[in-house]
Design an enzyme around this catalytic site. Structure first.
Site, PDB file in Angstrom:
ATOM      1  N   PHE A   1     -10.769  -1.293  -0.619  1.00 21.56           N
ATOM      2  CA  PHE A   1     -10.313  -2.218   0.418  1.00 21.56           C
ATOM      3  C   PHE A   1     -10.608  -3.657   0.014  1.00 21.56           C
ATOM      4  CE2 PHE A   1      -9.752  -4.280   4.454  1.00 21.56           C
ATOM      5  CZ  PHE A   1      -8.619  -3.635   4.917  1.00 21.56           C
TER       6      PHE A   1
ATOM      7  N   ASP B   1       0.859  -1.177   0.000  1.00 22.14           N
ATOM      8  CA  ASP B   1       0.000   0.000   0.000  1.00 22.14           C
ATOM      9  C   ASP B   1       0.905   1.241   0.000  1.00 22.14           C
ATOM     10  OD1 ASP B   1      -2.211   1.611   0.322  1.00 22.14           O
ATOM     11  OD2 ASP B   1      -2.562   1.104   2.402  1.00 22.14           O
TER      12      ASP B   1
HETATM   13  P1  IMP Z   1       1.958  -0.559   3.768  1.00 28.16           P
HETATM   14  O1  IMP Z   1       3.053  -0.553   4.777  1.00 28.16           O
HETATM   15  O2  IMP Z   1       1.168   0.713   3.817  1.00 28.16           O
HETATM   16  O3  IMP Z   1       2.407  -0.892   2.383  1.00 28.16           O
HETATM   17  O4  IMP Z   1       0.917  -1.619   4.302  1.00 28.16           O
HETATM   18  C1  IMP Z   1       0.676  -2.841   3.741  1.00 28.16           C
HETATM   19  C2  IMP Z   1      -0.220  -3.613   4.702  1.00 28.16           C
HETATM   20  O5  IMP Z   1      -1.475  -2.935   4.862  1.00 28.16           O
HETATM   21  C3  IMP Z   1      -0.567  -4.978   4.145  1.00 28.16           C
HETATM   22  O6  IMP Z   1       0.317  -5.957   4.617  1.00 28.16           O
HETATM   23  C4  IMP Z   1      -1.955  -5.209   4.680  1.00 28.16           C
HETATM   24  O7  IMP Z   1      -1.886  -5.820   5.948  1.00 28.16           O
HETATM   25  C5  IMP Z   1      -2.554  -3.846   4.864  1.00 28.16           C
HETATM   26  N1  IMP Z   1      -3.478  -3.509   3.753  1.00 28.16           N
HETATM   27  C6  IMP Z   1      -3.330  -2.511   2.856  1.00 28.16           C
HETATM   28  N2  IMP Z   1      -4.350  -2.474   1.981  1.00 28.16           N
HETATM   29  C7  IMP Z   1      -5.181  -3.501   2.338  1.00 28.16           C
HETATM   30  C8  IMP Z   1      -6.421  -4.001   1.787  1.00 28.16           C
HETATM   31  O8  IMP Z   1      -7.007  -3.508   0.805  1.00 28.16           O
HETATM   32  N3  IMP Z   1      -6.955  -5.097   2.417  1.00 28.16           N
HETATM   33  C9  IMP Z   1      -6.367  -5.686   3.491  1.00 28.16           C
HETATM   34  N4  IMP Z   1      -5.207  -5.245   4.029  1.00 28.16           N
HETATM   35  C10 IMP Z   1      -4.616  -4.158   3.454  1.00 28.16           C
END
Ligand code: IMP
Ligand code: MG
Length: 172
Positions: free
Chosen positions: A148, A99
């Protein structure tokens, strides 16, 4: 039960994972790869991907909590750390979805700081337009929009991880 829309079906997921496995197999022919899954989200993807990597690999998992994610630095706390020696190893980190990119950037820092020879990433899903930190994801299953998503390991408050396909939740 919230309303949800099917985004990626079983067959499409399986086909893409075969391709990712083949690419990884080719790229790591010469090394002794350590594949590290990020719990809980990556458990389903990891199980399928590992069986498409036709090499003698080692497998481990980490579980992390991140702090200060609103800031540029941020820190990671391992609630489960890796249990094999990572000094000099080629590591492939497997994540369900990327993300902002903060979790992966902090993990890379941590593994490199402990002497890993190389750290690369494989994410099933990439919400590219939400990226805040510039991390290179070497293997991506699917680029997705910023809704999401749940299923195939991804959760909403620990629910829906066991769905065999990927869905977008409505009204979230
Ligand atoms: P980042 O550090 O912002 O890249 O976070 C990634 C983490 O956010 C992933 O490992 C997921 O646990 C969570 N995440 C981000 N988007 C989603 C989604 O659409 N569904 C479920 N979990 C998500
Ligand atoms: Mg996760």
């Amino acid at each position: 039960m919230p309303e949800k829309e099917l985004i990626i079906g079983k067959r499409e997921i399986a086909k893409r994972i075969k391709e990712l496995g083949a690419a990884i197999t080719k790229d790591y022919e010469k090394g002794q790869l350590l594949v590290v899954g990020i719990l809980n989200g990556a458990f389903v993807f990891m199980a399928d991907l590992a069986r498409e990597i036709k090499l003698e690999i080692e497998i481990d998992f980490v579980r992390v909590v991140s702090y200060g994610m609103g800031t540029v630095s941020g820190t990671l706390r391992f609630t489960k750390d890796i249990e094999v020696d990572i000094q000099g190893r080629d590591i492939l980190i497997v994540e369900d979805i990327i993300d902002t990119g903060r979790t992966l950037a902090l993990l890379k820092q941590s593994f490199e700081g402990r002497g890993a020879q190389s750290v690369r990433f494989c994410a099933l899903l990439d919400k590219k337009e939400r990226r805040e930190i510039d991390v290179c994801v070497d293997y991506v299953g699917f680029e997705v929009q910023s809704g999401f998503l749940v299923g195939y390991g991804l959760d909403c408050r620990e629910q829906f991880r066991n769905l065999p396909e990927i869905y977008q939740l409505k009204d979230v």
